[in-house]
Design a protein around this motif. Structure first.
Motif, PDB file in Angstrom:
ATOM      1  N   ALA B  43       0.754  -1.077  -0.099  1.00 36.38           N
ATOM      2  CA  ALA B  43       0.055  -0.011  -0.063  1.00 36.38           C
ATOM      3  C   ALA B  43       0.883   1.424  -0.104  1.00 36.38           C
ATOM      4  N   THR B  44       2.038   1.073  -0.659  1.00 36.12           N
ATOM      5  CA  THR B  44       2.726   2.514  -0.573  1.00 36.12           C
ATOM      6  C   THR B  44       2.376   3.430  -1.900  1.00 36.12           C
ATOM      7  N   ALA B  45       1.642   4.746  -1.687  1.00 35.65           N
ATOM      8  CA  ALA B  45       1.004   5.413  -2.697  1.00 35.65           C
ATOM      9  C   ALA B  45       2.297   6.292  -3.180  1.00 35.65           C
ATOM     10  N   GLN B  46       2.292   6.326  -4.615  1.00 42.55           N
ATOM     11  CA  GLN B  46       3.058   7.308  -5.166  1.00 42.55           C
ATOM     12  C   GLN B  46       2.442   8.664  -5.455  1.00 42.55           C
ATOM     13  N   GLY B  47       3.096   9.665  -4.600  1.00 44.49           N
ATOM     14  CA  GLY B  47       2.595  10.959  -4.489  1.00 44.49           C
ATOM     15  C   GLY B  47       2.334  11.536  -6.083  1.00 44.49           C
ATOM     16  N   LYS B  48       1.309  12.469  -5.796  1.00 41.17           N
ATOM     17  CA  LYS B  48       0.958  13.319  -7.151  1.00 41.17           C
ATOM     18  C   LYS B  48       1.561  14.721  -6.698  1.00 41.17           C
ATOM     19  N   ALA B  49       1.620  15.539  -7.996  1.00 40.76           N
ATOM     20  CA  ALA B  49       1.981  16.906  -7.742  1.00 40.76           C
ATOM     21  C   ALA B  49       0.953  17.601  -6.717  1.00 40.76           C
ATOM     22  N   ALA B  50       1.459  18.227  -5.730  1.00 33.77           N
ATOM     23  CA  ALA B  50       0.777  18.973  -4.628  1.00 33.77           C
ATOM     24  C   ALA B  50       0.529  20.379  -4.989  1.00 33.77           C
ATOM     25  N   VAL B  51       1.006  21.005  -6.244  1.00 35.19           N
ATOM     26  CA  VAL B  51       1.011  22.473  -6.422  1.00 35.19           C
ATOM     27  C   VAL B  51       0.616  22.337  -7.760  1.00 35.19           C
ATOM     28  N   ASN B  52       0.230  23.694  -8.182  1.00 34.63           N
ATOM     29  CA  ASN B  52      -0.136  24.066  -9.659  1.00 34.63           C
ATOM     30  C   ASN B  52       0.620  25.174 -10.274  1.00 34.63           C
ATOM     31  N   THR B  53       2.113  25.022  -9.722  1.00 37.16           N
ATOM     32  CA  THR B  53       2.901  26.030 -10.627  1.00 37.16           C
ATOM     33  C   THR B  53       3.375  25.468 -11.709  1.00 37.16           C
ATOM     34  N   PRO B  54       4.005  26.481 -12.701  1.00 40.11           N
ATOM     35  CA  PRO B  54       4.132  25.796 -13.990  1.00 40.11           C
ATOM     36  C   PRO B  54       5.274  24.680 -14.021  1.00 40.11           C
ATOM     37  N   ARG B  55       5.291  23.795 -14.752  1.00 38.08           N
ATOM     38  CA  ARG B  55       6.169  22.759 -14.851  1.00 38.08           C
ATOM     39  C   ARG B  55       7.806  23.044 -14.909  1.00 38.08           C
ATOM     40  N   TRP B  56       8.449  23.570 -14.080  1.00 37.58           N
ATOM     41  CA  TRP B  56       9.932  23.950 -14.000  1.00 37.58           C
ATOM     42  C   TRP B  56      10.806  22.827 -14.036  1.00 37.58           C
ATOM     43  N   LYS B  84       6.355  16.001  -5.914  1.00 38.19           N
ATOM     44  CA  LYS B  84       5.443  16.978  -5.123  1.00 38.19           C
ATOM     45  C   LYS B  84       5.197  18.365  -5.566  1.00 38.19           C
ATOM     46  N   ASP B  85       6.368  18.753  -5.951  1.00 37.95           N
ATOM     47  CA  ASP B  85       6.491  20.160  -6.648  1.00 37.95           C
ATOM     48  C   ASP B  85       6.292  20.482  -7.913  1.00 37.95           C
ATOM     49  N   ASN B  86       5.858  19.586  -8.877  1.00 35.11           N
ATOM     50  CA  ASN B  86       5.396  19.507 -10.184  1.00 35.11           C
ATOM     51  C   ASN B  86       6.620  19.986 -10.925  1.00 35.11           C
ATOM     52  N   ILE B  87       8.002  19.601 -10.656  1.00 36.28           N
ATOM     53  CA  ILE B  87       8.986  19.844 -11.219  1.00 36.28           C
ATOM     54  C   ILE B  87       9.773  18.544 -12.162  1.00 36.28           C
ATOM     55  N   ASN B  88      10.105  19.078 -13.269  1.00 35.49           N
ATOM     56  CA  ASN B  88      10.867  18.089 -14.158  1.00 35.49           C
ATOM     57  C   ASN B  88      12.372  17.908 -13.716  1.00 35.49           C
ATOM     58  N   PHE B  89      12.555  16.680 -13.101  1.00 32.99           N
ATOM     59  CA  PHE B  89      13.867  16.410 -12.462  1.00 32.99           C
ATOM     60  C   PHE B  89      14.829  15.763 -13.344  1.00 32.99           C
ATOM     61  N   LEU B  90      16.065  16.384 -13.448  1.00 30.23           N
ATOM     62  CA  LEU B  90      17.017  15.661 -14.491  1.00 30.23           C
ATOM     63  C   LEU B  90      18.447  15.272 -13.831  1.00 30.23           C
ATOM     64  N   TYR B  91      18.975  14.279 -13.592  1.00 33.63           N
ATOM     65  CA  TYR B  91      19.904  13.808 -12.931  1.00 33.63           C
ATOM     66  C   TYR B  91      21.082  13.339 -13.690  1.00 33.63           C
ATOM     67  N   ALA B  92      22.299  13.761 -13.557  1.00 35.28           N
ATOM     68  CA  ALA B  92      23.496  13.429 -14.173  1.00 35.28           C
ATOM     69  C   ALA B  92      24.621  13.239 -13.229  1.00 35.28           C
ATOM     70  N   HIS B  93      25.561  12.489 -13.390  1.00 29.32           N
ATOM     71  CA  HIS B  93      26.702  12.505 -12.588  1.00 29.32           C
ATOM     72  C   HIS B  93      28.101  12.022 -13.249  1.00 29.32           C
TER      73      HIS B  93
END
Lengths: 351, 339
Positions: B43-56, B84-93
């Motif tokens: 029963a682990t829920a995947q959260g949805k965006a909690a805000v309606n700011t633009p998709r940064w 949660k913050d409606n952000i498009n997250f990119l990751y590199a290393h």
């Protein structure tokens, strides 16, 4: 060997094969002699330098370090005698461990099923290396460098995709784990000193590899292929088959090492193993294998691994300043290799 | 070639047969495995965006090597906050400083709305941060580089001061009455590692020695630690700098017959279990999940509300000393990959 050679005239002593050599000279001509002398030198050196080096428990630790390296160094040496390299050998060990662990976990299967699947996958990668090499033109250095990069990426990519994290989940509570641990990662206590079972795997591999090299037709093929591929092909040696077999040998070693890794640490880090392939090659070279192929022995590679194990742990026993650890290691390895080279030169000169 | 093919085929057939027999004989495991995990987190829920700011879009560039468990947790914290913050997250290393700087450059070229970066090798990243500032992209530094962060023009720094964390270890060792400790460094030349061991040396009243091991080769780590413990029976504490090495050190102490207590930096499932069972003494956690989560969340707050945290000083996420008392609770979180 079916055709009978014309019998040499009795008393004809000009044929070099008929010259009688003393047992001492025969010994001097063995490829592993230099490394054995080097090993004795390193052993004596650390016996004097480090008080605790001669304890039974310390020797067990050194043997453990040597065996985990030697399990790979022996098949890698055979491959080098056959004239080829395998740069993917280090990460292949990790691949092998990852496959067993993830297959068992995801399928909720008995871990022995995962171990079997892993053997299949690992050998398939060995076959891939061999077939790619024999069917195409680029040297093994490039082919296995490609495999090395692909495996490094796949280890990480698949683990992350399947497990969601970069290391595997623990399978220590699953069925079959205990029995598999007995085979691959057991500690055998003799006289109060714990010896790792990898030492037995190592010894078994040395015996099998030596037998193949010196007592079977395949052994002749390996030397022939490494000595001169075209000449070998001309006299009917199945070059491709031999090379694919050698890569499968390395893959088999990687499978044993990988299972040891998995069953002694329960989980596997997907980024491990990079760089180890060079250490296997170093051990084989210290053990008297020629980089160019055609010359070397399994015992030599095993002794090379032993030297590496003694040096890397001896530095710790001697409590030398650890900032210089890698430097000491490099110096010791160079000395061992030079001594080995010198002894071989002397041996060849007195032939 | 025909003979080769037959040979390979024969070997393949034999392997399949062996495998079939193995599978037939043994079948499934009724304990552990994926099925148990699924049952656990049904029963682990995947959260949805909690805000309606633009998709940064936020890009994160770390100095992590391939397959590092620590950075995996940082990343999962950042992803959680991004969702949660409606952000498009990119990751590199990339563990090479120069490559890492180039990755930052490429995010600047992409015109992302915010950048999160680690300053493990500060000098190499200085230029990249200046370019980000010029392009008007807010930067938050995480994990390492607390001293340089403000100087280089970052909004704020979120992380642990490695020296302070080391000092906490020294103090904890004193509290436990330890006399001679061993600091296991699994990456030679890593500045953060040296700082940890130096910090611990500073506050520790007993004697502390460094031991370098090859982190990418577990059997080598084990045999090296084993060797040192056999040599010096007076060592009563071993400190590893990464969670995966703690368990290996426990095994090494066991086979060397040493009574030394094993302590570690960072946390994972095995470490939590080890603390619970008493195999491990304590762990120093810098809460990697929090570092990723906070960085993304603070960038969102900055874009949305021009909020800044820390007032120009680093926001510390550690060190938190974890012992047997907290282990049971944290084990559950470590299992799901967030501690």
């Amino acid at each position: 060997m079916t055709a009978t050679a014309p019998a040499p005239a009795p008393g004809d002593r000009t044929d070099e094969r008929l010259v009688k050599t003393s047992p001492l000279k025969k010994l001097m001509g063995r490829p592993e002699l230099g490394s054995v002398v080097g090993a004795i030198a390193v052993f004596i050196f650390f016996s004097f330098i480090a008080d605790s080096f001669l304890q039974a428990s310390s020797l067990a630790t050194v043997l453990y370090a040597a065996s985990t390296l030697g399990i790979m160094a022996v098949p890698v040496a055979l491959l080098m005698i056959g004239g080829e390299f395998d740069l993917s050998a280090g990460v292949l060990v990790t691949t092998s461990a990852l496959v067993s662990s993830m297959f068992s976990y995801q399928m909720t299967a008995n871990v022995w099923v995962g171990v079997g699947v892993s053997l299949l996958v690992t050998l398939a990668i060995g076959v891939f290396n061999g077939v790619m090499l024999t069917r195409t033109d680029p040297p093994s250095f490039i082919i296995t460098l490609g495999t090395f990069l692909m495996l490094t990426g796949m280890n990480l990519g698949f683990t992350k995709m399947i497990s969601g994290t970069v290391s595997t989940k623990s399978i220590s509570d699953m069925e079959g784990f205990t029995s598999a641990k007995k085979i691959f990662a057991e500690t055998i206590t003799i006289g109060g000193v714990g010896f790792k079972v990898t030492i037995l795997w190592w010894l078994a591999l040395i015996v099998v590899a030596t037998w193949i090299l010196l007592r079977t037709r395949v052994g002749n093929w390996i030397f022939a292929v490494g000595g001169g591929e075209d000449a070998a092909r001309a006299v009917g040696v199945p070059v491709a088959k031999t090379k694919i077999g050698l890569y499968m040998g390395v893959a088999f070693g990687a499978w044993i090492s990988g299972q040891h890794l998995l069953f002694s640490y329960d989980t596997v880090q997907s980024g491990e193993g990079v760089g180890n392939e060079l250490i296997y090659i170093v051990a084989a070279v210290i053990g008297g294998c020629l980089i160019t192929g055609g010359y070397g022995s399994a015992v030599g590679a095993a002794v090379g691994a032993l030297i590496f194990g003694m040096v890397s742990k001896g530095i710790v026993y001697a409590e030398w300043n650890s900032d210089w650890f890698k430097f000491f290691l490099g110096v010791m390895l160079l000395l061992a290799t030079l001594l080995n080279h010198w002894v071989r030169k002397r041996a060849e000169a007195t032939k | 070639m025909a003979r080769v093919k037959t040979g390979v085929r024969t070997v393949g057939a034999v392997l399949v047969a062996v495998l079939g027999v193995t599978a037939g004989l043994t079948g499934c495991s009724s304990t552990g495995g994926k099925r148990a995990e699924d049952a656990r987190k049904a029963a682990t829920a995947q959260g949805k965006a909690a805000v309606n700011t633009p998709r940064w879009t936020v890009g994160m560039v770390t100095h992590s090597g391939d397959g590092d468990t620590f950075w995996d947790i940082v990343q999962s914290g950042a992803e959680q906050a991004a969702r949660k913050d409606n952000i498009n997250f990119l990751y590199a290393h990339d563990d090479e400083a120069q490559q890492q700087a180039q990755l930052v450059d490429s995010y600047i070229d992409k015109k992302v709305d915010g950048i999160i970066v680690t300053l493990a090798k500060p000098d190499a990243m200085k230029g990249a941060l200046a370019r980000a500032k010029k392009a008007g992209i807010p930067v938050i530094t995480v994990n390492s580089g607390s001293a340089e962060s403000k100087k280089f023009g970052a909004l704020t720094h979120i992380g642990q001061d490695e020296t302070i964390a080391g000092e906490a270890v020294g103090e904890e060792l004193n509290k436990r009455g330890k006399k001679k400790a061993l600091c296991i460094l699994h990456e030679q030349g890593n500045v953060g590692h040296e700082q940890r061991c130096d910090g611990a040396k500073k506050t520790f009243d007993g004697k502390m020695q460094n031991l370098y091991v090859t982190g990418t080769n577990m059997p080598d780590v084990q045999s090296s630690v084993e060797a040192r413990l056999q040599t010096d029976k007076s060592i009563d504490a071993v400190v590893t700098l990464g969670a995966p090495f703690a368990d290996t050190a426990v095994k090494a102490a066991d086979s060397a017959g040493s009574k030394a207590e094993i302590d570690t930096f960072d946390l994972n499932e095995t470490v939590a279990a080890g603390l619970k069972s008493g195999d491990l003494g304590f762990a120093v956690d810098q809460q990697p999940y929090l570092q990723g989560y906070q960085a993304v969340d603070l960038l969102w707050l900055y874009k949305y509300n021009a909020d800044v945290l820390g007032g120009g000083r680093p926001v510390l996420t550690g060190p938190q000393i974890i012992t047997k008392d907290q282990a049971a609770e944290l084990e559950e979180y470590a299992k799901r990959g967030t501690r």
